[in-house]
Write an enzyme that holds these catalytic residues in place. Structure first.
Site, PDB file in Angstrom:
ATOM      1  N   LEU A  94       0.871  -1.170   0.000  1.00 12.76           N
ATOM      2  CA  LEU A  94       0.000   0.000   0.000  1.00 12.76           C
ATOM      3  C   LEU A  94       0.908   1.220   0.000  1.00 12.76           C
ATOM      4  CD1 LEU A  94      -2.807  -0.879   2.596  1.00 12.76           C
ATOM      5  CD2 LEU A  94      -2.953  -0.919   0.102  1.00 12.76           C
ATOM      6  N   ASP A  95       0.562   2.236  -0.796  1.00 16.50           N
ATOM      7  CA  ASP A  95       1.377   3.447  -0.844  1.00 16.50           C
ATOM      8  C   ASP A  95       1.494   4.065   0.553  1.00 16.50           C
ATOM      9  OD1 ASP A  95       1.430   3.043  -3.563  1.00 16.50           O
ATOM     10  OD2 ASP A  95      -0.205   4.443  -3.958  1.00 16.50           O
ATOM     11  N   ARG A  96       2.497   4.894   0.711  1.00 15.27           N
ATOM     12  CA  ARG A  96       2.732   5.535   2.012  1.00 15.27           C
ATOM     13  C   ARG A  96       1.507   6.297   2.500  1.00 15.27           C
ATOM     14  NH1 ARG A  96       7.310  10.222   3.170  1.00 15.27           N
ATOM     15  NH2 ARG A  96       6.972  10.393   5.423  1.00 15.27           N
ATOM     16  N   THR A 153      -1.604   5.696   1.611  1.00 18.03           N
ATOM     17  CA  THR A 153      -2.809   4.868   1.549  1.00 18.03           C
ATOM     18  C   THR A 153      -2.964   4.089   2.843  1.00 18.03           C
ATOM     19  OG1 THR A 153      -2.623   4.646  -0.851  1.00 18.03           O
ATOM     20  CG2 THR A 153      -3.971   3.013   0.296  1.00 18.03           C
ATOM     21  N   HIS A 168       0.833   2.526  -8.126  1.00 21.25           N
ATOM     22  CA  HIS A 168      -0.165   3.598  -7.972  1.00 21.25           C
ATOM     23  C   HIS A 168      -1.384   3.366  -8.863  1.00 21.25           C
ATOM     24  CE1 HIS A 168       2.455   5.801  -5.390  1.00 21.25           C
ATOM     25  NE2 HIS A 168       3.264   6.265  -6.331  1.00 21.25           N
TER      26      HIS A 168
END
Length: 248
Positions: free
Chosen positions: A114-116, A118, A198
């Site tokens: 998961l993105d930073r 998110t 992303h």
């Protein structure tokens, strides 16, 4: 592969490894605990860290509490924003850093990323095969995200998602599902079966929306618990683990 011990198989492990696998302590500290008679096997203090035990068939006690050993651990973390999905990083806090100390010793790996910025559902397991299998697009393990947007997507967005978007850089996305959510602020839910860089943000940008906040709500059969605080973690139940292997 056995998911959880059934009671029929016999597995012999070194005592110190058995305790370390369960996150009791480091191997060095476990040896000290054994020397201090804090570890009992079948009602007797065991002083030999290298002795082999059957963690299923024998009764192992640590400080008076029975140890229940398992081959596979799977945890659900409600990943907070600002934390990166990695096992270690020299500059930024990782999901491993926010886990309880016991879990940090269990050789867990995140299932995907998961993105930073998110948040939401992130599975962690010590079964690398399971992690890989849940991530391969060939298995079609779907993931559900909730995105807060600056504005609603273009009118033809749902159709374009269903047909498989082609992003600005030529990246071809598999067919996905886009659902508009009526809740006072522009919000959409996205379900997809892959996890390109992303991807949710880029797909929504391709249909005219900028993602303000993103949260993963589900992965395969596992849902994020309602009311689970960011940073909270729990072990999956035996039923949930079996559902994951069934999806595999």
């Amino acid at each position: 592969m056995s998911i959880l011990p059934t009671g029929n198989e016999k597995i012999m492990l070194r005592l110190d490894k058995c305790l370390a696998d369960c996150g009791i302590a480091s191997r060095r500290d476990i040896k000290k605990m054994i020397q201090k008679s804090r570890v009992w096997v079948d009602g007797v203090p065991e002083k030999n860290a290298a002795c082999h035990v059957d963690p299923i068939g024998q009764v192992i006690m640590v400080d008076g509490q029975r140890l229940y050993w398992k081959q596979t651990f799977v945890f659900l973390l409600n990943k907070p924003r600002g934390v990166i999905t990695a096992t270690e990083d020299k500059k930024l806090p990782t999901v491993m850093d926010i886990l309880p100390e016991r879990m940090q010793r269990m050789n867990l790996v995140p299932v995907g990323r998961l993105d930073r910025d998110t948040e939401g559902l992130l599975l962690l397991t010590n079964d690398g095969v399971l992690a890989h299998t849940l991530l391969t697009p060939k298995k079609h393990v779907d993931k559900l995200y909730e995105a807060v947007l600056d504005k609603m997507p273009d009118l033809d967005a749902e159709k374009r998602f269903q047909e498989g978007l082609v992003l600005a850089d030529g990246t071809v996305c598999r067919p996905a599902v886009l659902e508009r959510v009526i809740c006072g602020v522009p919000t959409a839910c996205v379900t997809l079966v892959e996890g390109k860089f992303h991807q949710v943000k880029r797909m929504l940008q391709a249909v005219g929306s900028h993602v303000v906040a993103l949260k993963r709500l589900r992965m395969g059969p596992i849902h994020l618990d309602e009311g689970m605080a960011p940073g909270a973690v729990r072990e999956l139940s035996e039923k949930e683990v079996r559902l994951l292997y069934r999806d595999e």
